[in-house]
Every structure is written in structure tokens, then in C-alpha cells.
Scaffold this active site. Structure first.
Site, short mmCIF file in Angstrom:
data_model
loop_
_atom_site.label_atom_id
_atom_site.label_comp_id
_atom_site.label_asym_id
_atom_site.label_seq_id
_atom_site.Cartn_x
_atom_site.Cartn_y
_atom_site.Cartn_z
CD GLU A 140 -4.39 -5.65 3.26
OE1 GLU A 140 -5.12 -4.78 3.79
OE2 GLU A 140 -3.16 -5.65 3.35
CD GLU A 160 -3.08 -1.04 2.18
OE1 GLU A 160 -2.97 -0.19 3.08
OE2 GLU A 160 -4.06 -1.78 2.06
C1 FCB Z 1 -4.95 -2.00 5.23
C2 FCB Z 1 -3.65 -2.51 5.80
C3 FCB Z 1 -3.81 -3.61 6.82
C4 FCB Z 1 -5.00 -3.37 7.71
C5 FCB Z 1 -6.23 -3.07 6.88
C6 FCB Z 1 -7.48 -2.88 7.69
O1 FCB Z 1 -4.77 -0.70 4.78
O2 FCB Z 1 -2.83 -3.01 4.79
O3 FCB Z 1 -2.62 -3.71 7.54
O4 FCB Z 1 -4.72 -2.35 8.60
O5 FCB Z 1 -6.01 -1.93 6.11
#
Ligand code: FCB
Length: 433
Positions: A351, A167
Site C-alpha cells: 500500500e 497491518e
Molecule cells: C491503511 C489501511 C487502508 C487505508 C489506508 C489509507 O492503514 O490499510 O485500509 O485506510 O491506510
């Protein structure tokens, strides 16, 4: 959850994700201090003054956690290695115990038939490097390349996939412009340099891994859909600026060799000299791209200096993070990524998940169901989506929000550290296994 594996393309991979500082317990195993320890030690930065010193104590409970992943029926596990665990000072002497730990983690996954998907930086910068300016320092790409060589020299022969940095928006903008994450800066020059050095470090690490013969290399970016609060031209332009900074800056750098004009407007004066020459490295060819997706923002224009936007209150159903539940955004990002940037390159949802303290957790089951459907809709529209990872295997240290926000499929009691699978875990195991 009314899915079977046959509802997804053949070979589609399901997995769960975690990160080092959020679960391991950074006080153990000879890891060096990180800028997250310092950030968390500063009163007011993290709710209830919490930190990652113990976290889920995954460092000592790894076997139990790997069994949970196996019993869930996951094909692949996305974890990260901590730079400061591998090299406590960020440079020089490696920590043998740390390297052994990741070696055992990879072998433990393979023994259980789970593919290891590694990320090399999920935010815990060694403090010694943070003291030298961290991502602002033009030497970062060299230091990161050296770290990549050390960790992947040890485990890269057995990983299934690897991505350098989790990210870039959070590492760059959230941490250096908004100040919400370590190092907690609010400085536009630091922001511009961090955003560029993160991408250059990604490129250098990619080249190092290619040289080592590591296979299946990717990049993991986070995306937030940007909706203008009204249809006034000013709000529409503000939402576009937000989209440029959050989403298009990194994809533009990685896949088009340029930054969007509406981001450069504010950032260009602060970028390091000669930044245009770095795209050859930044654009090192990749095998896949990862999309992290949670929500959208409503954005309005302000009369402040650039970027001159504000976040309007979220509408609709919210998670415990206060984030709007907006599955359409996932579908739109998956199709847009393929259409505008990556073409046939496999896309993974690296994610997606929700914070909720309800347990049992029908809300999480509904959230995941809606996002699986969004993923299927994107595939039906032609996006080459090849896998999906739930964030997260278990409740963990949710950064500035401490242990209060629970993203896990597995409940963690932070007094006893007992792990208890939630209803969502069983709902997934029903068709993943
Ligand atoms: C993302 C992160 C992860 C977690 C989620 C909720 O931005 O990569 O570590 O905090 O959000």
C-alpha cells in the site's frame, strides 16, 4: 509520469489495493454485523456518523470495478475477504452467498488476466467474536484458522498470493491503545494481547494455507518512519520506542522470533502466559513480505508513564490526512526490511498513496512519482522489491474519517455511486497498459 515498465526489474508487478468493508457495502449479501458497524454507530467515532453499510456498493458493481482494474493495466489486484461475510457469526455456519461472491471475484479477475492477491482480515471482525473479546481472546487463533480453512478451501486454488492480516499495528495498537479504530479501546492489557494474538493468528492461518496447498504466502505490515523532534537524548529514545512499538515489534516477531526490549518494557506484564512459546508458529516460513507505507511522525518525549511519547506537528508538505509527504521513508524501510529482517525474500509495497480531494489530481501524480522513484532507489541499493500496489483503486470508506478522505485513482460520487477515473488513473494506465 515519465516511467516505462523497463524502469523496474523484469517481472515487477503493478497493482491496486482495496479492502472489503471499505468498498463492498456490508449491509448486503447476508454478511453478519461487525465491530466496525458498532464502532461507527457510536456517536463521535466516525466523522459525519458514516459507516460501511453501502460504501461503494462494490457488492453489486463488481464487474464494472474489475473492468476498471483491467483497463488500468494492473497486473494484480489486492483485495480482502470479510470474515463476517463468509461466516456471519464468525464461527459455524458459512454464508453461501458470501462464498459465491468471492468465488466470482477471483474468477472475474482471472478472466481479465489479473492476478488475485487476497488478504483474509482487513479489520471487520464479526461482532459475535468481538462480543467474546475479539483479539484479546486466546481462542482467536483457532477461530481465525477455521475461517481461513473455509475461505481458502473455496478460493485458495486460484489466488496468486495470500496474506492473513492487514497491518498488525493498526489492529493491535491503534485500535486497543489509542482507541481510534474498532473496538475503540484504550487498555494496555488488551493491546498487548491483541498484538500477540494477531501474530499467532497469522502463523496459524499460514500453516492452514500451507496444508491446503495455497501458494505464495506473505505478511502485510505497516510502517511509519519515526523522527525525533529534537536531538535531545530523551527525544531520540522516545522515537526509538515509537519505532519499536510500530515497526520492530511485528517484524521482530515474524522474522526473528522475539520482541524488541523497548516494546516489552511496557507490554510484557500484559502479554498472555507462555507467549515465548508461540514464536515457532508465528515464524512459519513465508514467501514474501508486504510493506504499507504512507508517512513519518515527529516524536518527542513526555513525562507520562510508558510509552511516554507525543506526536509533534508534522512538517513539510501534507496530504489531506495531515500526513507529511516523505518518500525517503519508503526507500529507507525497503532497504532496512531486507537488511535487518528478510534478506532475499521478495518485498512488495502493498500500500502507498495519498488522500486528496483535488480532481484532476496532479498532487497524487507527483506523490506517486516520488514514491516510485524511492522504490527504484531502494532496488538500486539492493532491496529485492518485486511489486507495488497503489492505495486505492477508488475513493472509499476511510474508517474513522468516513468518506471525506479520498484515496482513489477513481473518483466515486457517493450520491450516485458513479465511478470516474481521475488524471492519476490515466497517468498510470499510460505506462502500465
Ligand atoms: C491503511 C489501511 C487502508 C487505508 C489506508 C489509507 O492503514 O490499510 O485500509 O485506510 O491506510
Amino acid at each position: 509520469m515519465n516511467f516505462t515498465r523497463a524502469d523496474f526489474p523484469e517481472g515487477f508487478r503493478f497493482g491496486v489495493a482495496t479492502s472489503a468493508y471499505q468498498i463492498e457495502g456490508h449491509a448486503h449479501g447476508g454478511a453478519g454485523p461487525t465491530h466496525w458497524d458498532s464502532f461507527a454507530a457510536t456517536p463521535g467515532n466516525v466523522v459525519r456518523f458514516e459507516n460501511g453499510a453501502l460504501a461503494c456498493d462494490h457488492y453489486h458493481r463488481m464487474d464494472e470495478d474489475l473492468d476498471l482494474i483491467r483497463d488500468l493495466g494492473a497486473d494484480v489486484y489486492r483485495f480482502s475477504t470479510s470474515w463476517a461475510r463468509v461466516m456471519p457469526e464468525g464461527r459455524g455456519r458459512p454464508n453461501a452467498e458470501g462464498l459465491d461472491f468471492y468465488d466470482r471475484l477471483v474468477d472475474g479477475l482471472l478472466e481479465r488476466g489479473i492476478d488475485p492477491a487476497v488478504t483474509l482480515y482487513h479489520w471487520e471482525m464479526p461482532q459475535a467474536l468481538a462480543d467474546l473479546g475479539g483479539w484479546r481472546n486466546a481462542d482467536m487463533p483457532n477461530w481465525f484458522a477455521d475461517y481461513t480453512e473455509v475461505i481458502m478451501g473455496r478460493i485458495g486454488d486460484r489466488t496468486w498470493s495470500a496474506a492473513p492480516i492487514n497491518e498488525p499495528w493498526c489492529v493491535g495498537w491503534l485500535s486497543h491503545f489509542e482507541g481510534h479504530h474498532a473496538p475503540g479501546l484504550r487498555d494496555i492489557r488488551a493491546t498487548a494481547r491483541a498484538m500477540h494474538h494477531v501474530l499467532l493468528s497469522h502463523g496459524r492461518a499460514t500453516q492452514v494455507m500451507k496444508g491446503l496447498g495455497v501458494s505464495n504466502l506473505g505478511a502485510v505490515c505497516n510502517f511509519e518512519w519515526s523522527a525525533p523532534a529534537t536531538d535531545s537524548p530523551a527525544d531520540v529514545a522516545a522515537a526509538r520506542r515509537y519505532d519499536a512499538i510500530y515497526n520492530r515489534f511485528f517484524m521482530g516477531g515474524l522474522f526473528q522470533g522475539e520482541y524488541p526490549a523497548d516494546a516489552l518494557e511496557g507490554l510484557e506484564p500484559h502479554l498472555p502466559q507462555g507467549w515465548q512459546d508461540d514464536f515457532a508458529t508465528i515464524q512459519s516460513p513465508l514467501d514474501w513480505v508486504g510493506v504499507n507505507y504512507y508517512t513519518r511522525k515527529r516524536v518527542s518525549a513526555t513525562n507520562d508513564p510508558w510509552p511516554a511519547y507525543a506526536y509533534e506537528p508534522a512538517e513539510g508538505p501534507l496530504t489531506d490526512m495531515g500526513w507529511e509527504i516523505y518518500p525517503q521513508g519508503l526507500q529507507d524501510f525497503l532497504t532496512r526490511t531486507a537488511r535487518e529482517y528478510t534478506g532475499d525474500l521478495p518485498i512488495y509495497v502493498t500500500e502507498n498513496g495519498m488522500a486528496s480531494t483535488t480532481d484532476p489530481d496532479p498532487d497524487r501524480i507527483a506523490f506517486l512519482t516520488d514514491h516510485f522513484n524511492a522504490t527504484r532507489a531502494a532496488i538500486a541499493e539492493g532491496a529485492p522489491v518485486a511489486g507495488y500496489f497503489v492505495w486505492s483503486l477508488m475513493d472509499n470508506f476511510e474508517w474513522a474519517l468516513g468518506y471525506e478522505k479520498r484515496f482513489g485513482l477513481v473518483h466515486v460520487d457517493f450520491e450516485t455511486l458513479a465511478r470516474t477515473p481521475k488524471a492519476s488513473y490515466h497517468a498510470l494506465a499510460n505506462w502500465w497498459r
